[in-house]
Design an enzyme around this catalytic site. Structure first.
Site, mmCIF file in Angstrom:
data_model
loop_
_atom_site.group_PDB
_atom_site.id
_atom_site.type_symbol
_atom_site.label_atom_id
_atom_site.label_comp_id
_atom_site.label_asym_id
_atom_site.label_seq_id
_atom_site.Cartn_x
_atom_site.Cartn_y
_atom_site.Cartn_z
ATOM 1 N N TYR A 1 -8.867 -32.213 22.762
ATOM 2 C CA TYR A 1 -9.331 -31.128 21.897
ATOM 3 C C TYR A 1 -9.424 -31.600 20.451
ATOM 4 O O TYR A 1 -8.523 -32.258 19.934
ATOM 5 C CB TYR A 1 -8.393 -29.933 22.004
ATOM 6 C CG TYR A 1 -8.948 -28.697 21.343
ATOM 7 C CD1 TYR A 1 -10.195 -28.204 21.703
ATOM 8 C CD2 TYR A 1 -8.229 -28.035 20.352
ATOM 9 C CE1 TYR A 1 -10.721 -27.084 21.096
ATOM 10 C CE2 TYR A 1 -8.741 -26.897 19.751
ATOM 11 C CZ TYR A 1 -9.987 -26.423 20.124
ATOM 12 O OH TYR A 1 -10.502 -25.307 19.517
ATOM 13 N N HIS B 1 -1.287 -29.276 19.482
ATOM 14 C CA HIS B 1 -2.130 -30.143 20.308
ATOM 15 C C HIS B 1 -1.902 -31.598 19.953
ATOM 16 O O HIS B 1 -1.417 -31.933 18.883
ATOM 17 C CB HIS B 1 -3.612 -29.813 20.101
ATOM 18 C CG HIS B 1 -3.899 -28.352 20.024
ATOM 19 N ND1 HIS B 1 -3.652 -27.503 21.060
ATOM 20 C CD2 HIS B 1 -4.390 -27.583 19.019
ATOM 21 C CE1 HIS B 1 -3.981 -26.266 20.702
ATOM 22 N NE2 HIS B 1 -4.421 -26.301 19.474
ATOM 23 N N ASP C 1 -10.756 -22.008 24.157
ATOM 24 C CA ASP C 1 -10.178 -23.152 23.447
ATOM 25 C C ASP C 1 -8.707 -22.929 23.106
ATOM 26 O O ASP C 1 -8.286 -21.810 22.804
ATOM 27 C CB ASP C 1 -10.959 -23.423 22.158
ATOM 28 C CG ASP C 1 -12.264 -24.159 22.423
ATOM 29 O OD1 ASP C 1 -12.463 -24.626 23.556
ATOM 30 O OD2 ASP C 1 -13.083 -24.270 21.498
ATOM 31 N N ARG D 1 -9.696 -29.975 17.491
ATOM 32 C CA ARG D 1 -9.201 -29.205 16.348
ATOM 33 C C ARG D 1 -7.679 -29.263 16.363
ATOM 34 O O ARG D 1 -7.031 -28.514 17.087
ATOM 35 C CB ARG D 1 -9.712 -27.763 16.400
ATOM 36 C CG ARG D 1 -11.208 -27.692 16.128
ATOM 37 C CD ARG D 1 -11.745 -26.276 16.184
ATOM 38 N NE ARG D 1 -13.155 -26.259 15.858
ATOM 39 C CZ ARG D 1 -14.134 -26.504 16.730
ATOM 40 N NH1 ARG D 1 -13.824 -26.759 17.998
ATOM 41 N NH2 ARG D 1 -15.393 -26.499 16.367
ATOM 42 N N ASP E 1 -6.571 -22.814 20.729
ATOM 43 C CA ASP E 1 -6.186 -22.632 19.335
ATOM 44 C C ASP E 1 -6.222 -21.149 18.997
ATOM 45 O O ASP E 1 -6.443 -20.298 19.857
ATOM 46 C CB ASP E 1 -7.097 -23.437 18.399
ATOM 47 C CG ASP E 1 -8.572 -23.050 18.519
ATOM 48 O OD1 ASP E 1 -8.893 -22.056 19.202
ATOM 49 O OD2 ASP E 1 -9.416 -23.755 17.925
ATOM 50 N N GLU F 1 -15.504 -20.163 26.866
ATOM 51 C CA GLU F 1 -16.442 -19.610 25.891
ATOM 52 C C GLU F 1 -17.746 -20.389 25.806
ATOM 53 O O GLU F 1 -18.741 -19.882 25.300
ATOM 54 C CB GLU F 1 -15.804 -19.520 24.493
ATOM 55 C CG GLU F 1 -15.595 -20.839 23.784
ATOM 56 C CD GLU F 1 -14.301 -21.493 24.190
ATOM 57 O OE1 GLU F 1 -13.528 -21.851 23.305
ATOM 58 O OE2 GLU F 1 -14.056 -21.662 25.395
ATOM 59 N N GLU G 1 -8.345 -19.327 17.347
ATOM 60 C CA GLU G 1 -9.631 -18.675 17.596
ATOM 61 C C GLU G 1 -9.860 -18.463 19.087
ATOM 62 O O GLU G 1 -10.333 -17.414 19.525
ATOM 63 C CB GLU G 1 -10.760 -19.520 17.007
ATOM 64 C CG GLU G 1 -12.050 -18.761 16.741
ATOM 65 C CD GLU G 1 -11.978 -17.918 15.491
ATOM 66 O OE1 GLU G 1 -12.816 -17.020 15.341
ATOM 67 O OE2 GLU G 1 -11.097 -18.163 14.666
#
Length: 737
Positions: A299, A344, A82, A301, A84, A9, A86
């Site tokens: 990562y 994660h 990513d 988040r 997660d 993204e 989202e």
């Protein structure tokens, strides 16, 4: 020959991956989300299973066209957004929009060559349950925002909005403000004796009054303090007991999203939004010269403090070689707080060998500061405990018919352990004990002392204190409160903090949140008419139920059932509010200014696009002017100040404060200091994907490396930093008027 295609993204992430992958791979970026709910309508069919209606995001036509052409020419398509909720949603939207029959989903928890090649060997399918969990949140946010906001326009003021998560954050700030206003200070006194031992008469140490006649005693007024001082000033002072013990203090675990944001705010004075932008840049990749481009951290988040075995082993070897084998800590099992997710690892450097000193030549100032924080926290988390020798001395002074005990405490660092690298910062949140006057005092160095030893009194100091109210939230403590109460998730903390300020509901004064008048009014309205929406417990429970959708079958029915249950009660409250909600009259904020056209006083009003100054003679006199935010930069035309302005459509631009005499204008933010090469003004340009870079307005090729500037909000702007796709505001919509 057809190539495998990897779609991410972020353009920055795409550039990083492309540099270290073999040439047979093509890498493209979606530049964030490609589809979303429409802005002009609700976009959710509440009568047919709450099915969302997605539209291609305006301005993404060229990107989608490029991606379609690339997928048609590809042998395989890997979606590497990513790792997660989202990111999974973006991957799903890409598959739907590009009509990919068998997309391969890969997750990059760190952007290194080794991790990427390993992920390409084990592709998975898109996790539709994870996508449904994201869609459920998005739809809930849309229902709340698009249904309550028009009610606020009609009853309070145009341009207001309500959000499912942000409204709870505003309530926390309003409730804290009322707690402060209702707080009644309570007087208390402390008595400190300055004492010296016979063996070391030159060393004077303090001891605090503890108890009388075996009972701990709160000294509430001066008369009691004076009574105790009078009773002990001529007493004999004798050591009643000396207790010594060895104490150990373990290091803090590696960073999660929340703890990183808190520590960056506390230690570096960086706003949480800025901290996440910097972390995103470190994750997506940095050019390290001969080593190539590589992601420096995992990562960013995450809820978890877990780390990979290989990372632990590497850190232990590094600690042993750098500090010695005694500094290597034992294995500490990660603790996952209730409601946290363990998908994660914790945030850590991808290689502990890349020390902050080695990275100093490749990172901009704030990037290096944040990387140093992450690196030190991780290394310290794998080190041995700090060891202290603690001494507690109880001292008896008899007088006035009572037995008085004073206490002295001392602490000596015996083995530094992890403190050789890092110690966690502290918030100024007062505990209940502190508010009641039991403030913990710092330990001091004590001379050698033994039981029954007589001491000499060198001074007595009674001191008056007053209990203090709980402090207002800072960004760090607000994030901590959101996490502790289960409000929002790691990907939303920074957007929550930003949105409540952008809406004008709260403001920061000296880095602390104060609710505005409009914020208090909207909060009270929501508390009365939509109690569930702003209830901390209800919102936390809803977050847990939304999380459980991830564990449900990959079908829409569980999501639709949850949405239907929520909407039934919400619709009832909405209908009642429309009937009963009174029209609120908001007072305008007075100013010292006089209208230049009619001589009436000017006041500060709040409109759709924020606060502005207006004449009280409206509508007869329509004189208005914006409240201008000084950028600190000087106009290149006449030397006046460059200020932030808003267009009629609400778009921010930058112009000379002397307008209309000077017509200088820039759509890019002007930064305070000129180009070091030619002296022209410098702008902070926002690029595709949300990245920001400084450019000379005269010649964009001028080298601005290392040029750190303060923007209008007082934050450093330097070089390029990318914003994640899930930094896009989702919880609170700009509802069209």
């Amino acid at each position: 020959m057809a190539k495998p295609l990897i779609i991410v993204e972020s353009p920055t992430k795409a550039r990083t991956i492309k540099k270290f992958l073999p040439a047979r791979y093509a890498v493209k970026a979606s530049v964030g989300h490609v589809r979303d709910l429409p802005k002009s309508t609700l976009g959710v069919d509440v009568d047919h299973g709450f099915q969302p209606k997605y539209l291609t995001i305006k301005g993404k036509g060229d990107v989608i066209k490029e991606l379609r052409a690339a997928t048609k020419a590809a042998s395989d398509v890997y979606l590497a957004t990513d790792p997660d909720r989202e990111g999974e949603s973006i991957a799903w939207h890409l598959a739907e929009l590009l009509k990919l029959e068998k997309p391969k989903r890969i997750e990059l928890h760190e952007i290194t060559k080794e991790a990427t090649l390993a992920a390409l060997k084990t592709p998975q399918e898109i996790d539709v349950s994870l996508v449904n969990a994201q869609q459920a949140r998005r739809i809930l946010d849309r229902l709340v925002g698009y249904k309550i906001s028009p009610l606020l326009w009609a009853k309070v003021r145009g341009g207001l909005s309500a959000g499912r998560v942000q409204s709870v954050a505003v309530r926390l700030i309003v409730d804290r403000e009322r707690e402060i206003a209702a707080f009644v200070p309570k007087e208390y006194w402390s008595i400190t004796a300055q004492l010296a031992s016979e063996g070391a008469p030159a060393t004077v140490f303090p001891a605090e009054f503890l108890s009388r006649d075996g009972q701990k005693l709160e000294i509430g007024d001066r008369s009691l303090a004076d009574e105790i001082v009078a009773a002990v000033k001529d007493a004999s002072w004798r050591i009643e007991s000396v207790k010594q013990r060895e104490a150990r203090r373990n290091p803090a675990p590696p960073f999660t999203t929340s703890t990183l944001q808190q520590e960056a705010s506390r230690r570096l004075k960086i706003r949480v939004r800025r901290a996440m932008q910097l972390a995103q840049a470190l994750y997506e990749g940095v050019d390290l010269g001969a080593e190539g481009t590589v992601g420096l951290i995992t990562y960013m988040r995450t809820d978890s403090t877990r780390i990979a075995d290989a990372a632990r082993e590497q850190s232990q070897a590094f600690i042993a070689a750098t500090y010695g084998r005694d500094y290597v800590g034992p294995y500490r099992a990660p603790r996952l707080r209730e409601g946290a997710q363990d998908a994660h690892e914790a945030i850590r450097p991808t290689s502990v060998e890349r020390t902050p000193e080695r990275m100093a030549g490749f990172l901009r100032r704030d990037e290096l500061r944040l990387y140093k924080l992450i690196w030190e926290r991780f290394v310290a988390s794998q080190m041995a405990a700090a060891v202290y020798d603690q001494t507690t001395v109880d001292i008896r002074a008899d007088g006035g018919g009572h037995e008085h005990v004073f206490r002295a405490t001392g602490s000596v660092l015996k083995f530094p352990g992890f403190t050789a690298v890092y110690e966690e910062g502290l918030d100024d949140v007062l505990s209940g004990a502190q508010r009641n006057g039991k403030t913990t005092r710092p330990r001091v160095m004590l001379p050698p002392l033994t039981a029954e030893e007589m001491l000499a009194l060198r001074g007595l100091e009674p001191k008056q204190h007053f209990t203090e109210p709980p402090p207002r939230y800072t960004e760090a403590t607000l994030v901590r409160a959101l996490e502790e109460n289960g409000i929002g998730r790691p990907s939303t903390y920074s957007s929550i903090v930003e949105t409540v300020q952008a809406r004008g509901y709260v403001q920061q004064l000296e880095r602390r949140f104060h609710p505005t008048e409009i914020g208090i009014a909207v909060n009270d309205l929501l508390v009365e008419h939509f109690p569930d929406i702003v209830d901390v417990g209800f919102t936390a429970t809803m977050e847990q139920r939304l999380d459980r959708i991830e564990e449900s079958p990959a079908v829409w029915e569980p999501t639709a059932e949850l949405l239907a249950e929520f909407y039934a009660e919400f619709k009832r409250e909405l209908d009642e509010a429309e009937k009963k909600l009174p029209k609120l009259e908001m007072r305008d904020e007075p100013t010292d200014e006089i209208c230049p056209n009619c001589g009436r006083p000017m006041v500060i009003k709040t409109g759709r696009f924020g606060r502005f100054i207006s004449c009280t003679g409206y509508p007869e006199c329509k004189t208005t002017r914006p409240i201008l935010k000084d950028t600190g930069a000087k106009c290149p035309k006449d030397g006046g100040m460059i200020v932030e302005r808003k267009s009629r459509k609400g778009r921010i631009f930058y112009g000379c404060a002397n307008y209309p005499a000077c017509d200088f204008v820039s759509w890019d933010r002007v930064v305070p200091e000129p180009c070091p090469v030619c002296g022209a003004y410098v702008v902070a340009k926002t690029r595709r994907g949300g990245s920001v870079a400084l450019e000379c307005s005269n010649d964009r090729t001028h080298d601005l490396a290392g040029l750190g500037r303060k923007d209008a909000a007082g934050e450093t702007v330097e070089g390029e930093t990318s914003a994640s796709a899930d930094e896009v505001e989702s919880d609170l919509e700009h509802v069209p008027v």
